[in-house]
Design an enzyme around this catalytic site. Structure first.
Site, PDB file in Angstrom:
ATOM      1  N   GLU A   7      22.631  -3.301  10.804  1.00 52.86           N
ATOM      2  CA  GLU A   7      21.622  -3.200  11.847  1.00 52.86           C
ATOM      3  C   GLU A   7      21.809  -4.142  13.031  1.00 52.86           C
ATOM      4  O   GLU A   7      21.422  -3.816  14.148  1.00 52.86           O
ATOM      5  CB  GLU A   7      20.225  -3.449  11.238  1.00 52.86           C
ATOM      6  CG  GLU A   7      19.812  -2.451  10.185  1.00 52.86           C
ATOM      7  CD  GLU A   7      19.596  -1.062  10.758  1.00 52.86           C
ATOM      8  OE1 GLU A   7      19.260  -0.939  11.962  1.00 52.86           O
ATOM      9  OE2 GLU A   7      19.764  -0.078  10.015  1.00 52.86           O
ATOM     10  N   SER A  33     -31.881  -2.308 -29.020  1.00 53.04           N
ATOM     11  CA  SER A  33     -32.230  -3.592 -29.644  1.00 53.04           C
ATOM     12  C   SER A  33     -31.319  -4.743 -29.263  1.00 53.04           C
ATOM     13  O   SER A  33     -31.534  -5.866 -29.731  1.00 53.04           O
ATOM     14  CB  SER A  33     -32.215  -3.434 -31.169  1.00 53.04           C
ATOM     15  OG  SER A  33     -33.236  -2.553 -31.589  1.00 53.04           O
TER      16      SER A  33
END
Length: 755
Positions: A93, A360
């Site tokens: 690049e 409960s």
């Protein structure tokens, strides 16, 4: 002759000045001006985020979270990337990357010449710096945009330097397949981390960003091969070896449609972390390590699915589970449903955070408040047929439809008896209990205050499994409300949290829950609630049986299980909490150390009568040891006495109906009693039901005494006769005095209020 050296020195000075001027101009144009001028991409640079990689406790990946729209971007520091990668990227690049200031003048001249000769754009001359500038500030591809990119490349280099540019490029460059950066690309193209790729695989990756669709190694292997071999040639690689290595790399490339590349474990927990803000502010550069234990998580996912399959005949279609380590309340496992991907079964609903009636399972908190309010574990509570309420009478029953008469608080909690729980709440007060639950982290209770009543004792409010498991930490952490710890350095406790019950009370409740012999009144001696090691399981069932729960703990593992369905429209058909209890029991068996709890400390042991709960005397046929806070006064048992025929028993007046029901002929009830109003409690507050007519809304007054007397409210007599008395009085807005009097002149009174 002397003038010649002077001319040379002058020329040298002039050259130095020219060089200095050029250097100054270079610094001004390429470093100072770019650094001092506003940078358009600064906001994007500052807000840059990467996929948060969430790990389990062993370092395994749970998920790599997308940064948005499914896009994943895994951060790999340039310094940690394979050394060969930098050389390949720069050769592919930007070969003069280390020489130019962000813009490569030679490349620009070359590109201009090539483009002019060809009549079209064949070379762009973009440096890595310019490509990064374009990624941070995307623009349409125009000549003006190119100039802007060049300027911003100079600005970027002046701010982050060469290493920063390389780092940004390696992590931001798009690769297609909804990923950016080499770290994520290595995963989707080769199913491996970047550091495990071969040199040839790295070269394949390096050519993809030029045109991801054209050079996809799985979709376009020939184009990818040609581009990779050109890069290999530029690197000076041997052609034959390069071709062989490239072919091998291409053969290992994954198809883009292949699943399983991104782990998707503990999805409901990850969704919770995101929604709770636990991941806010994390940029993704470091992984977020949770405390999820992979073996426990997998065990529960499999166990939940198998248990639901077994229970489908009872119309159970889903389950959820949450387990934590009580030492620091770190979340060890979180299962929100049996199948996250089951759209028909609403699998993405999180059963851990969904609110349902817990049955409960709230009773331990009620009795903790009672103990904190001065009650004792030996306080006797009547388990007899009782009606509660006003305009609508509330008549609770026990799980086994039996009535046990006088039961000690320890028995009432351990056996999860309903009537004693409602009796206790009536005396403690709904509002104080609601406040206590809110203080222990039940925020959902705070939102339901206007609709709460005595049914709260039996869990008729809606809470989440998340809140329930967290709240049980109270009994493991010295009475201090505990926040759940998600790992990643989060603190399990808020800095200002203080104990809401005496640590000794919290330990006593824990002791009651773990003492299995006290459960026999309701549950017998077996069942899943009876563990073979030191620990406890508390079950709960909503009144329509469409929610069944179990929550339990050992010294090093605390967890809860919910089962039912997400629609709430169908019912289980039976109050069978054995399914979640079995899940809980087997999990505690497999994943806890079974280490016993430390002995109770700071409490005194006293011998009490097993029936009356009072200090045992020689007349008491059965006595046992119970724990008390130091200095607690205890009256001697006056229920038992000695007579010519042996031991006699006299029950308080409130047990008369119960004794008759069960035909206890050998027992009697006291004909005399200290004058007292048993209910309501002094200071009770009642609320008128706005949906019902005011006429007919009443509250129950129950009084005990000796001989005959009367009951009055605000001076108006509503009853007269022989004690005990049970009278319904009208609910009238305002404060009122209720008094009970005996014919001997004794009087007692309480104050109540109706709102």
């Amino acid at each position: 002759m002397s003038s010649s050296p002077d001319r040379r020195r002058a020329r040298l000075r002039a050259a130095a000045l020219r060089i200095g001027a050029v250097a100054a101009l270079y610094l001004l144009c390429f470093r100072i001006a770019p650094r001092l001028s506003p940078y358009a991409g600064q906001a994007a640079l500052d807000s840059l985020r990467f996929s948060v990689v969430v790990l389990d406790a062993d370092g395994g990946e749970l998920q790599a979270l997308p940064v948005g729209d499914g896009l994943r971007r895994l951060y790999v520091p340039a310094a940690s990337a394979p050394p060969e990668l930098e050389r390949l990227v720069l050769r592919a690049e930007d070969r003069r990357f280390r020489l130019h200031p962000g813009v490569d003048a030679l490349a620009l001249l070359r590109a201009a010449a090539q483009n002019a000769g060809d009549g079209r754009t064949v070379s762009g001359a973009s440096t890595l710096s310019m490509q990064v500038a374009r990624l941070l500030s995307p623009r349409p591809r125009t000549m003006g945009a190119k100039i802007a990119e060049a300027w911003e490349a100079l600005q970027l280099e002046s701010r982050v330097g060469k290493s920063g540019i390389l780092d940004l490029y390696l992590n931001l460059i798009p690769f297609g397949r909804n990923v950016e950066g080499f770290g994520a690309a290595a995963r989707v193209y080769f199913g491996a981390s970047l550091d495990r790729l071969t040199r040839a695989q790295l070269m394949v990756l390096c050519v993809i960003p030029r045109a991801p669709a054209r050079y996809d190694p799985a979709e376009s292997p020939e184009a990818a091969r040609d581009a990779t071999l050109r890069l290999a040639a530029a690197m000076g690689d041997d052609p034959a070896r390069a071709a062989e290595a490239t072919d091998e790399a291409l053969s290992s490339a994954l198809d883009g449609s292949r699943g399983g590349v991104w782990p998707f474990r503990a999805p409901h927990y990850l969704a919770y972390l995101r929604s709770s803000g636990a991941l806010d502010g994390i940029d993704g550069k470091e992984p977020f390590r949770t405390a999820i234990e992979p073996a426990l998580q997998s065990w529960l996912e499999d166990l939940a699915a198998r248990t639901v399959d077994e229970a489908r005949a009872k119309r159970v279609t889903n389950a959820a589970a949450l387990f934590v380590r009580p030492s620091d309340m770190r979340v060890a496992a979180w299962v929100g449903s049996v199948d996250f991907h089951d759209a028909e079964g609403a699998g993405q609903v999180d059963g851990v955070t969904m609110r349902r009636q817990p049955g409960s399972t709230l009773k331990p908190f009620l009795y903790a408040l009672a103990l904190e309010s001065g009650w004792d574990a030996s306080t006797v509570i009547p388990d007899v047929p009782t009606d509660f309420g006003g305009a609508e009478v509330y008549v609770p029953a026990n799980f086994n439809n039996q009535f046990n008469g006088p039961v000690r608080l320890r028995q009432a909690l351990a056996s999860s008896l309903n009537i004693p729980a409602v009796y206790t709440l009536e005396r403690i007060g709904v509002e104080p209990f609601a406040n206590f639950l809110v203080a222990d982290g039940f925020r959902s209770i705070d939102e339901q205050r206007g609709s709460l009543g005595l049914g709260l004792a039996l869990g008729n409010a809606e809470i989440s499994l998340f809140e329930l498991v967290r709240a049980y930490g109270l009994f493991m952490n010295d009475g201090i409300p505990a926040a759940l710890n998600d790992g990643g350095g989060l603190s399990p406790y808020a800095a200002d949290e203080k104990a809401i019950v005496d640590p000794r009370v919290a330990a006593l409740v824990r002791d009651i829950l773990t003492r299995h012999p006290d459960r026999t009144l309701a549950f017998g001696r077996g069942g899943h609630g009876r563990l073979k090691f030191d620990g406890a399981i508390k079950t709960g069932t909503s009144n329509q049986f469409n929610n069944i729960w179990a929550v339990g703990f050992t010294s090093d593992l605390l967890g809860g299980v919910w089962m039912g369905n997400f629609s709430g429209s169908t019912v289980v058909g039976t109050a069978d909490s054995g399914y979640p209890a079995a899940m809980l029991s087997s999990t505690l068996e497999a994943f806890s150390s079974h280490e016993p709890f430390p002995p109770l400390s700071g409490l005194e042991k006293r011998r009490v009568c097993a029936l009356s709960g009072m200090a045992a005397t020689d007349a008491c046929p059965h006595a046992l040891e119970e724990y008390f806070l130091p200095g607690k006064g205890l009256l001697p048992c006056d229920w038992h006495g000695s007579g010519p025929s042996g031991v006699t028993v006299r029950y308080p007046q409130e047990y008369r109906t119960w004794l008759s029901r069960y035909r206890y002929a050998s027992a009697s009830t006291a004909k005399t009693a200290d004058l007292r109003i048993a209910r309501p409690v002094d200071g009770a507050v009642f609320y008128l039901d706005p949906s019902a007519p005011i006429d007919g809304q009443e509250f129950l007054v129950e009084a005990f005494g000796s001989g005959t007397g009367s009951l009055s409210m605000d001076g108006v007599t509503y009853w007269s006769g022989a004690f005990p008395a049970k009278v319904w009085l009208p609910l009238i807005r305002g404060a009122h005095i209720v008094d009970a009097s005996q014919d001997d002149g004794s009087l007692t009174e309480i104050e109540v209020e109706t709102r």
